[in-house]
Structures are given as structure tokens and as C-alpha cells.
Design a protein around this motif. Structure first.
Motif, PDB file in Angstrom:
ATOM      1  N   LYS A  82      16.130 -19.517  31.578  1.00  8.49           N
ATOM      2  CA  LYS A  82      15.989 -20.006  30.200  1.00  8.49           C
ATOM      3  C   LYS A  82      14.597 -19.688  29.661  1.00  8.49           C
ATOM      4  O   LYS A  82      14.448 -19.271  28.512  1.00  8.49           O
ATOM      5  N   LEU A  83      13.572 -19.858  30.498  1.00  3.81           N
ATOM      6  CA  LEU A  83      12.209 -19.532  30.078  1.00  3.81           C
ATOM      7  C   LEU A  83      12.086 -18.046  29.764  1.00  3.81           C
ATOM      8  O   LEU A  83      11.560 -17.667  28.716  1.00  3.81           O
ATOM      9  N   ASN A 110       6.882 -27.306  20.369  1.00  2.71           N
ATOM     10  CA  ASN A 110       7.828 -26.259  19.983  1.00  2.71           C
ATOM     11  C   ASN A 110       8.368 -25.539  21.224  1.00  2.71           C
ATOM     12  O   ASN A 110       9.544 -25.182  21.269  1.00  2.71           O
ATOM     13  N   LEU A 111       7.505 -25.326  22.204  1.00  5.99           N
ATOM     14  CA  LEU A 111       7.927 -24.650  23.414  1.00  5.99           C
ATOM     15  C   LEU A 111       8.992 -25.459  24.146  1.00  5.99           C
ATOM     16  O   LEU A 111       9.973 -24.907  24.655  1.00  5.99           O
ATOM     17  N   ALA A 112       8.838 -26.779  24.166  1.00  3.95           N
ATOM     18  CA  ALA A 112       9.836 -27.639  24.818  1.00  3.95           C
ATOM     19  C   ALA A 112      11.179 -27.540  24.112  1.00  3.95           C
ATOM     20  O   ALA A 112      12.234 -27.573  24.755  1.00  3.95           O
ATOM     21  N   ALA A 113      11.156 -27.397  22.788  1.00  7.29           N
ATOM     22  CA  ALA A 113      12.398 -27.243  22.037  1.00  7.29           C
ATOM     23  C   ALA A 113      13.091 -25.923  22.392  1.00  7.29           C
ATOM     24  O   ALA A 113      14.319 -25.840  22.379  1.00  7.29           O
ATOM     25  N   VAL A 158       8.526 -27.199  30.338  1.00  4.23           N
ATOM     26  CA  VAL A 158       7.220 -27.310  29.699  1.00  4.23           C
ATOM     27  C   VAL A 158       6.365 -28.370  30.398  1.00  4.23           C
ATOM     28  O   VAL A 158       5.149 -28.200  30.513  1.00  4.23           O
ATOM     29  N   GLU A 159       6.978 -29.414  30.913  1.00  2.13           N
ATOM     30  CA  GLU A 159       6.203 -30.386  31.704  1.00  2.13           C
ATOM     31  C   GLU A 159       5.615 -29.699  32.937  1.00  2.13           C
ATOM     32  O   GLU A 159       4.455 -29.924  33.289  1.00  2.13           O
ATOM     33  N   TRP A 160       6.412 -28.871  33.577  1.00  5.80           N
ATOM     34  CA  TRP A 160       5.944 -28.129  34.755  1.00  5.80           C
ATOM     35  C   TRP A 160       4.808 -27.186  34.358  1.00  5.80           C
ATOM     36  O   TRP A 160       3.778 -27.122  35.028  1.00  5.80           O
ATOM     37  N   ARG A 188       0.284 -27.210  35.115  1.00  8.63           N
ATOM     38  CA  ARG A 188      -0.474 -26.112  35.708  1.00  8.63           C
ATOM     39  C   ARG A 188      -1.350 -25.359  34.711  1.00  8.63           C
ATOM     40  O   ARG A 188      -2.442 -24.907  35.057  1.00  8.63           O
ATOM     41  N   PHE A 189      -0.835 -25.185  33.498  1.00 14.11           N
ATOM     42  CA  PHE A 189      -1.513 -24.314  32.539  1.00 14.11           C
ATOM     43  C   PHE A 189      -1.819 -24.988  31.202  1.00 14.11           C
ATOM     44  O   PHE A 189      -2.178 -24.294  30.251  1.00 14.11           O
ATOM     45  N   GLY A 190      -1.653 -26.301  31.109  1.00 18.28           N
ATOM     46  CA  GLY A 190      -1.821 -27.003  29.832  1.00 18.28           C
ATOM     47  C   GLY A 190      -3.129 -26.649  29.134  1.00 18.28           C
ATOM     48  O   GLY A 190      -4.189 -26.650  29.748  1.00 18.28           O
TER      49      GLY A 190
END
Length: 145
Positions: free
Chosen positions: A29-30, A49-52, A59-61, A65-67
Motif C-alpha cells: 500500500k505504501l 495527509n500521508l496517513a489518509a 505512518v505511525e511506524w 523512525r523518520f518523523g
């Protein structure tokens, strides 16, 4: 093998980790929705928006790591190419580097490449593993003069 030696671009190990943690559907999906793009990863996944686009768990994952940074997400096609190259290298290793049990022609046919490519990879892999059994010639190297 370092990522700079990878014949088809850098291998993104974090994708493997994502797959191990969340499963192949999350990775697909990503890659389907954001593959081939540089995306800003939010510090918090909720409401982004990325989570949508790719789902809250992914996106939590990524945020853990990269937030707060931008990440290059590989394309699905590049990922498949990298996986196929890894399978080819595994087949060469399985056949043997010094006394192969399967010919370069057989492996080449199986993977849709040339036997010359198999020979080149096998030689490179022998050097990387320290099994390069070729003798040095007693002649000077004309390129080093």
C-alpha cells in the motif's frame, strides 16, 4: 555487499523492517500510493495527509523512525527489481562460487539474463567473499604504469 555495490540502486533496509513489523500488505500500500516519491514524514501520524493515503499504522511506524524528515520511498518496480537481483545472487551462491553445481547457462535461462552476466556476478561475489582463486600473472599491469 554495501548499498553502493547493489547493482540496481540502494537497497532500502527500512522497507524490509516495515514488512517484518506490519506485513506485506502495508508495504504494498505504501509503495502503490507513495512509491518513487520523496515524502515528508509527519512527527505524528494522526490526521496527516500521508496517513489518509497509506494508512494510520504505516505512518505511525514511519513517524517513529523518520518523523519530521523527508524520506525517499522506493517505487514498486524498483523494489521488485531489487528482490529479483537478490534472488539471482542467492541462486549463484546456492550453485557455488568456486565449483558450481549449476552452469551459468542454466541460471541465466532461469533469470532471463546472459551467461556472461552470471560469470561477471560470480567473479564479483568470489572477490567479495575472498574466494578469488585466480592466479596473478607475472606480467606488469599496463594500466598501472
Amino acid at each position: 555487499m554495501t548499498s553502493s555495490d547493489w547493482p540496481f540502486g540502494d537497497r532500502d533496509a527500512w522497507i524490509d523492517e516495515l514488512e517484518a513489523d506490519l506485513g506485506q500488505p502495508a508495504v504494498l500500500k505504501l509503495l502503490a500510493n507513495a512509491g518513487g516519491q520523496r515524502r515528508d514524514v509527519p512527527k505524528r501520524a494522526a490526521g496527516s495527509n500521508l496517513a489518509a493515503e497509506v494508512g494510520q499504522p504505516v505512518v505511525e511506524w514511519l513517524s517513529a523512525r523518520f518523523g519530521g524528515t523527508a524520506v525517499d520511498i522506493p517505487s514498486l518496480r524498483a523494489r521488485k527489481t531489487q528482490d529479483r537481483a537478490a534472488e539471482l545472487r542467492a541462486a549463484i551462491l546456492d550453485a557455488g562460487l568456486t565449483k558450481p553445481t549449476r552452469s551459468a547457462n542454466v541460471i541465466a535461462t532461469e533469470f532471463g539474463v546472459t551467461a556472461a552476466w552470471i560469470h561477471k556476478l560470480r567473479t564479483q561475489m568470489r572477490r567479495e567473499s575472498g574466494h578469488d582463486d585466480q592466479l596473478s600473472l607475472p606480467f606488469p599491469n599496463p594500466q598501472s604504469e
